[in-house]
Motif scaffolding. Structure first.
Motif, PDB file in Angstrom:
ATOM      1  N   LEU A 122      58.019  62.075  55.220  1.00  0.00           N
ATOM      2  CA  LEU A 122      57.732  63.010  56.306  1.00  0.00           C
ATOM      3  C   LEU A 122      58.744  62.914  57.441  1.00  0.00           C
ATOM      4  CD1 LEU A 122      53.840  62.792  56.547  1.00  0.00           C
ATOM      5  CD2 LEU A 122      55.161  64.889  56.204  1.00  0.00           C
ATOM      6  N   PHE A 123      59.475  61.812  57.525  1.00  0.00           N
ATOM      7  CA  PHE A 123      60.424  61.605  58.613  1.00  0.00           C
ATOM      8  C   PHE A 123      61.874  61.674  58.151  1.00  0.00           C
ATOM      9  CE2 PHE A 123      57.053  58.555  60.593  1.00  0.00           C
ATOM     10  CZ  PHE A 123      56.259  59.645  60.930  1.00  0.00           C
ATOM     11  N   ARG A 153      60.359  68.992  50.558  1.00  0.00           N
ATOM     12  CA  ARG A 153      60.094  67.849  51.443  1.00  0.00           C
ATOM     13  C   ARG A 153      60.277  68.237  52.905  1.00  0.00           C
ATOM     14  NH1 ARG A 153      61.626  61.823  49.943  1.00  0.00           N
ATOM     15  NH2 ARG A 153      59.687  62.217  48.813  1.00  0.00           N
ATOM     16  N   ARG A 156      57.452  70.347  54.136  1.00  0.00           N
ATOM     17  CA  ARG A 156      56.267  69.534  54.395  1.00  0.00           C
ATOM     18  C   ARG A 156      56.268  68.994  55.820  1.00  0.00           C
ATOM     19  NH1 ARG A 156      55.022  63.777  51.406  1.00  0.00           N
ATOM     20  NH2 ARG A 156      52.836  63.547  51.995  1.00  0.00           N
ATOM     21  N   GLN A 157      57.458  68.777  56.377  1.00  0.00           N
ATOM     22  CA  GLN A 157      57.570  68.189  57.711  1.00  0.00           C
ATOM     23  C   GLN A 157      57.150  69.142  58.826  1.00  0.00           C
ATOM     24  OE1 GLN A 157      61.543  66.606  58.090  1.00  0.00           O
ATOM     25  NE2 GLN A 157      61.324  65.262  56.314  1.00  0.00           N
ATOM     26  N   LEU A 160      54.312  68.096  61.099  1.00  0.00           N
ATOM     27  CA  LEU A 160      54.493  67.147  62.207  1.00  0.00           C
ATOM     28  C   LEU A 160      54.348  67.820  63.568  1.00  0.00           C
ATOM     29  CD1 LEU A 160      57.618  65.148  60.935  1.00  0.00           C
ATOM     30  CD2 LEU A 160      55.214  64.443  60.793  1.00  0.00           C
TER      31      LEU A 160
END
Length: 280
Positions: A122-123, A153, A156-157, A160
């Motif tokens: 996630l980062f 990917r 997906r972030q 946040l």
């Protein structure tokens, strides 16, 4: 390997052996009928190898019990619900697993995670993720759908930045120094990590070298609300949704969090790791 998983696999093997003996066949006969090595029959019956769905269909046919195919496959699904081999999950490449991660994240309000050797997905920056997927594809000898996996990917972030979501991650300090990518890529990744500190949806803790720990961070895991824990091993991904395991991993996260530093202290540790990357 989990004792529960192994016990279930042994039970499945015993059921295969039972069907064989009921048919009056020995292991050599089943192997000949299926065109297998005798050793494969032995490994399946003793629970030393996980059969595929195709193996179970063929076995049921060979012992004259095609009506048992559904039961055997049901037992296999029970194994794979919690213990999902990377070989099967990544047989077509990384994208499908990344799409699944995207769906799980979207259905979760709070994710707690621990990573000991890498930056959480996630980062990750796109370049760090790209290196990770390329290396994993080479290691597992799977199709290289790298760019699709990276895009998923990164998509997906987006979670946040959604108000009301919480991402509480603990990172062992050693992960800031492990170089699985070029130094410039790692430098950019550490800059990205430091920049996330202070975002109201993110709580990032670093577990320092030399911290007093009640138990060591032996492996990474992610907890999705109070409904699911995902744990990765080198060959299997475990999806645990029973109350006992969720409580156990929750306690492990809390104990590790006691030793973690946050905010400016965490940023200083990231900065110290960043300074070791000589890019001149």
């Amino acid at each position: 390997m989990s004792t529960d998983f192994q016990s279930a696999r042994v039970a499945l093997g015993a059921r295969l052996r039972e069907l064989r003996t009921e048919a009056g066949m020995d292991g050599k006969g089943v192997a000949a009928a299926l065109g297998w090595q005798r050793s494969k029959v032995s490994r399946l019956e003793t629970g030393k190898q996980t059969p595929t769905a195709g193996d179970l269909t063929a076995w049921a046919q060979a012992v004259g019990r095609p009506d048992m195919t559904g039961e055997l496959k049901g037992r296999l699904v029970g194994l794979e619900t919690q213990y999902r081999s990377w070989r099967r999950q990544l047989s077509g490449g990384h994208r499908a697993r990344q799409e699944l991660a995207l769906a799980e994240s979207a259905a979760t309000q709070t994710i707690r995670g621990v990573e000991v050797s890498r930056i959480p997905g996630l980062f990750q920056t796109a370049e760090y993720a790209r290196n990770a997927f390329e290396t994993n594809a080479e290691f597992r000898q799977i199709p290289r759908d790298i760019e699709d996996a990276v895009r998923t990917r990164i998509r997906r972030q987006e979670a946040l930045y959604e108000p009301g979501r919480r991402f509480r991650f603990l990172l062992w300090e050693g992960a800031l120094y492990i170089l699985t990518c070029p130094r410039d890529v790692m430098a950019a990744q550490l800059d990205r990590l430091a920049g996330l500190i202070g975002l109201d949806t993110i709580e990032l803790g670093i577990i320092p070298f030399g911290a007093q720990l009640r138990r060591p961070p032996t492996h990474g895991f992610w907890i999705y609300d109070q409904r699911l824990v995902i744990v990765e091993t080198i060959n299997t991904e475990m999806w645990l949704d029973d109350e006992e395991n969720i409580a156990l991993y929750g306690r492990a996260w809390e104990w590790l969090n006691e030793a973690a530093v946050h905010g400016p202290q965490a940023r200083r540790l990231i900065g110290r790791a960043r300074a070791t990357l000589d890019l001149s």
